[in-house]
Design an enzyme around this catalytic site. Sequence first.
Site, PDB file in Angstrom:
ATOM      1  N   LYS A   1       8.564 -16.487 -10.852  1.00 43.89           N
ATOM      2  CA  LYS A   1       7.692 -15.467 -11.452  1.00 43.89           C
ATOM      3  C   LYS A   1       6.550 -16.150 -12.213  1.00 43.89           C
ATOM      4  CE  LYS A   1       7.895 -11.577 -14.615  1.00 43.89           C
ATOM      5  NZ  LYS A   1       8.659 -10.924 -15.666  1.00 43.89           N
TER       6      LYS A   1
ATOM      7  N   ASP B   1      -4.227  -6.471   5.201  1.00 44.62           N
ATOM      8  CA  ASP B   1      -5.231  -7.325   5.848  1.00 44.62           C
ATOM      9  C   ASP B   1      -5.122  -8.765   5.354  1.00 44.62           C
ATOM     10  OD1 ASP B   1      -6.320  -5.306   7.408  1.00 44.62           O
ATOM     11  OD2 ASP B   1      -7.511  -4.549   5.734  1.00 44.62           O
TER      12      ASP B   1
ATOM     13  N   ASN C   1       0.863  -1.193   0.000  1.00 46.01           N
ATOM     14  CA  ASN C   1       0.000   0.000   0.000  1.00 46.01           C
ATOM     15  C   ASN C   1       0.892   1.233   0.000  1.00 46.01           C
ATOM     16  OD1 ASN C   1       0.572   0.813   2.865  1.00 46.01           O
ATOM     17  ND2 ASN C   1      -0.271  -1.229   3.203  1.00 46.01           N
TER      18      ASN C   1
ATOM     19  N   LYS D   1     -11.135  -3.228  18.920  1.00 45.45           N
ATOM     20  CA  LYS D   1      -9.779  -3.656  19.288  1.00 45.45           C
ATOM     21  C   LYS D   1      -9.475  -3.378  20.760  1.00 45.45           C
ATOM     22  CE  LYS D   1      -8.079  -3.090  14.566  1.00 45.45           C
ATOM     23  NZ  LYS D   1      -6.965  -3.329  13.679  1.00 45.45           N
TER      24      LYS D   1
ATOM     25  N   PRO E   1      -2.787 -11.907  10.711  1.00 40.53           N
ATOM     26  CA  PRO E   1      -3.131 -11.671  12.116  1.00 40.53           C
ATOM     27  C   PRO E   1      -3.252 -10.171  12.373  1.00 40.53           C
ATOM     28  CG  PRO E   1      -0.825 -12.326  11.893  1.00 40.53           C
ATOM     29  CD  PRO E   1      -1.444 -12.478  10.537  1.00 40.53           C
ATOM     30  N   ASP E   2      -4.181  -9.781  13.245  1.00 37.26           N
ATOM     31  CA  ASP E   2      -4.284  -8.370  13.622  1.00 37.26           C
ATOM     32  C   ASP E   2      -3.347  -8.150  14.813  1.00 37.26           C
ATOM     33  OD1 ASP E   2      -5.025  -5.865  14.787  1.00 37.26           O
ATOM     34  OD2 ASP E   2      -6.861  -5.951  13.591  1.00 37.26           O
TER      35      ASP E   2
ATOM     36  N   LYS F   1     -13.684   0.985  15.490  1.00 39.56           N
ATOM     37  CA  LYS F   1     -12.400   0.270  15.511  1.00 39.56           C
ATOM     38  C   LYS F   1     -11.788   0.276  16.908  1.00 39.56           C
ATOM     39  CE  LYS F   1     -10.600   0.307  11.363  1.00 39.56           C
ATOM     40  NZ  LYS F   1      -9.966   0.782  10.146  1.00 39.56           N
TER      41      LYS F   1
ATOM     42  N   PHE G   1      -4.042   3.389  14.929  1.00 37.95           N
ATOM     43  CA  PHE G   1      -4.292   4.399  13.898  1.00 37.95           C
ATOM     44  C   PHE G   1      -5.381   3.891  12.978  1.00 37.95           C
ATOM     45  CE2 PHE G   1      -1.425   8.096  13.430  1.00 37.95           C
ATOM     46  CZ  PHE G   1      -0.754   7.969  14.633  1.00 37.95           C
TER      47      PHE G   1
HETATM   48  O1  C5P Z   1      -6.307  -1.985   9.223  1.00 37.70           O
HETATM   49  P1  C5P Z   1      -7.020  -1.297  10.359  1.00 37.70           P
HETATM   50  O2  C5P Z   1      -7.766  -0.089   9.923  1.00 37.70           O
HETATM   51  O3  C5P Z   1      -7.834  -2.256  11.190  1.00 37.70           O
HETATM   52  O4  C5P Z   1      -5.859  -0.758  11.281  1.00 37.70           O
HETATM   53  C1  C5P Z   1      -6.140  -0.160  12.513  1.00 37.70           C
HETATM   54  C2  C5P Z   1      -4.956  -0.300  13.432  1.00 37.70           C
HETATM   55  O5  C5P Z   1      -4.639  -1.680  13.629  1.00 37.70           O
HETATM   56  C3  C5P Z   1      -3.669   0.355  12.976  1.00 37.70           C
HETATM   57  O6  C5P Z   1      -3.101   0.907  14.135  1.00 37.70           O
HETATM   58  C4  C5P Z   1      -2.830  -0.793  12.451  1.00 37.70           C
HETATM   59  O7  C5P Z   1      -1.453  -0.557  12.623  1.00 37.70           O
HETATM   60  C5  C5P Z   1      -3.293  -1.946  13.296  1.00 37.70           C
HETATM   61  N1  C5P Z   1      -3.273  -3.250  12.597  1.00 37.70           N
HETATM   62  C6  C5P Z   1      -2.423  -4.260  13.020  1.00 37.70           C
HETATM   63  N2  C5P Z   1      -2.412  -5.466  12.380  1.00 37.70           N
HETATM   64  C7  C5P Z   1      -3.238  -5.692  11.338  1.00 37.70           C
HETATM   65  C8  C5P Z   1      -4.097  -4.696  10.897  1.00 37.70           C
HETATM   66  C9  C5P Z   1      -4.082  -3.468  11.542  1.00 37.70           C
HETATM   67  O8  C5P Z   1      -1.654  -4.049  13.976  1.00 37.70           O
HETATM   68  N3  C5P Z   1      -3.201  -6.873  10.738  1.00 37.70           N
END
Ligand code: C5P
Length: 398
Positions: free
Chosen positions: A289, A279, A210, A341, A305-306, A337, A323
Site C-alpha cells: 500500500k 484504456d 469504472n 476498429k 491492448p485494444d 470507432k 459497444f
Molecule cells: O473504449 P472504447 O470506446 O474504444 O470501446 C469500444 C469497444 O472496444 C467496446 O466494445 C470495448 O469492449 C472494446 N475495447 C476492447 N479493448 C480495449 C478497449 C475497448 O475490447 N482495450
Amino acid sequence: MRGMNTSHIVLGISGGIAAYKSAELLRRLMKQNISVQVVMTEAACHFITPTTLQGLSGKPVHIDQWDARTPNNMAHINLGREADAIVIAPASADFIAKLALGLADDLLSALCLARNCPLLIAPAMNREMWQNKAVQRNIAQLASDGVTILGPDSGVQACGETGMGRMLEPLQLAEHIVAFLQPKLFSGKKFLITAGPTYEAIDAVRGITNRSSGKMGYAIAKAAQESGAEVVLVSGPVSLVTPVNVRRIDVESAGEMHEAVMREVAACDIFIAVAAVADYRTANRSEQKIKKSSAPLTLELVANPDILAEVAAHEHPPYCVGFAAESENLSEYAEQKRRAKKLPLLVGNIAQNAIGQDESELVLFDDQGTYPLPRADKLTLARQLLQHIALRHIGARK
Ligand code: C5P
C-alpha cells in the site's frame, strides 16, 4: 417456432390451490405479447373460475372434452396444433401421474397426448406429496420423455407446512416460458462475450476501474444462450449471477481479459465486446500500500491492448460487435470507432443513460444504416440486438 412477438401457448390449469396464481401468470405472458389459450380441468374450476381466465385472456376457456360446440369435436387436437408450447401451471400430482401414464380421460390430458409441440409443467403440491416416490418416479419419467419441468420451489405452503412443492412465482414462470420460446437463431453457433469493468491495480488495495455493472453483457450472454448458442462470458469483477448454461471466465485486469479472449477466440463465430475495458493501466504496480505524504503523487499510465481491435484484425475474424458508450455526439463518435476498429456492427449508447441501470437505449450502426432500439430493459434490448445480428450475419429470418 414463430418469432418472439407472435408466440402462442396453451395454458393448462389443473386442480390445486396454486391455480389462483395462474391468472397472474396469464397476465404476465400476455404483457410479453404471447397469446394464450386457457384449458382447465374440472378440478381446476374449484380453485379459480373460468370466467376470470376468459375475461383476462379474451378467449373462451375450454374444459369439457364432450363440449359439442367445438368445431368437429376435435378440440383435443385443434387447440394444441396452433400452439408453440403447452404449459401446465399448476401441474397437480394427479395430473402429473396422468401425463406420465399417457392417460387421456379429459380435454387437457388428451390435448397433451395429441400435441406436436413442447410441453412444460410447473408442479405444485404439498411437500409430502412432492417427496412421494410415485410422484418422483412420474417426474423422472416425464423429464426423460422430454418434458420441461419448471420448479417447484421451496417455502411456506398453503397447508401451513414449509418445504419443497410450491409452484414457481408467476414472474419466474413467465421468464422461463419467454426464454423457452425464443427463436433458436444461433443453434450450433459459439459466442464469446466480454462484460463488466476491468480493474487495474495501483497498489495492494487501490485501483483504477469504472462504473460498468456488467448488466448489458450478461443480458446478451443470457439471450444468446436462449437462442441456442454456446456461450463463453469473459467477465470483469461484477456482482451478477452467471446466466444458466453459460461458461464464465472471471478476470480482473484488461491484461487478463486480453489473455482469456485470445485463448477462446479461435473457437467462436461471434465476438461481442461489451466490457468497459480500462484504456490505461499503471506502469509500475506497487506490491505494498502506497503511504500517504504531502508531496504530489504521479502515477505513470501505459495503454492497454485494444482487445476488440486485435480480434477484428485477425485474418479470419469472427463476426465482431463493439459497444461505444459516449457522453455526447453519439453518431459521430460511434461511426468513427466502427471504422477505426473495422467492425461490421457497433452498438452505441449514451453512457449517462445506461451505465449501471436496468434499462438502456441503443443505436446500432452497420454498413447498411443506423437502427435505434428504443428504451427497454436490457434483456429485451439484447434479444433485439441478436435478431439484428442474425439478420446480418446468418441471414436468418426473425
Ligand atoms: O473504449 P472504447 O470506446 O474504444 O470501446 C469500444 C469497444 O472496444 C467496446 O466494445 C470495448 O469492449 C472494446 N475495447 C476492447 N479493448 C480495449 C478497449 C475497448 O475490447 N482495450
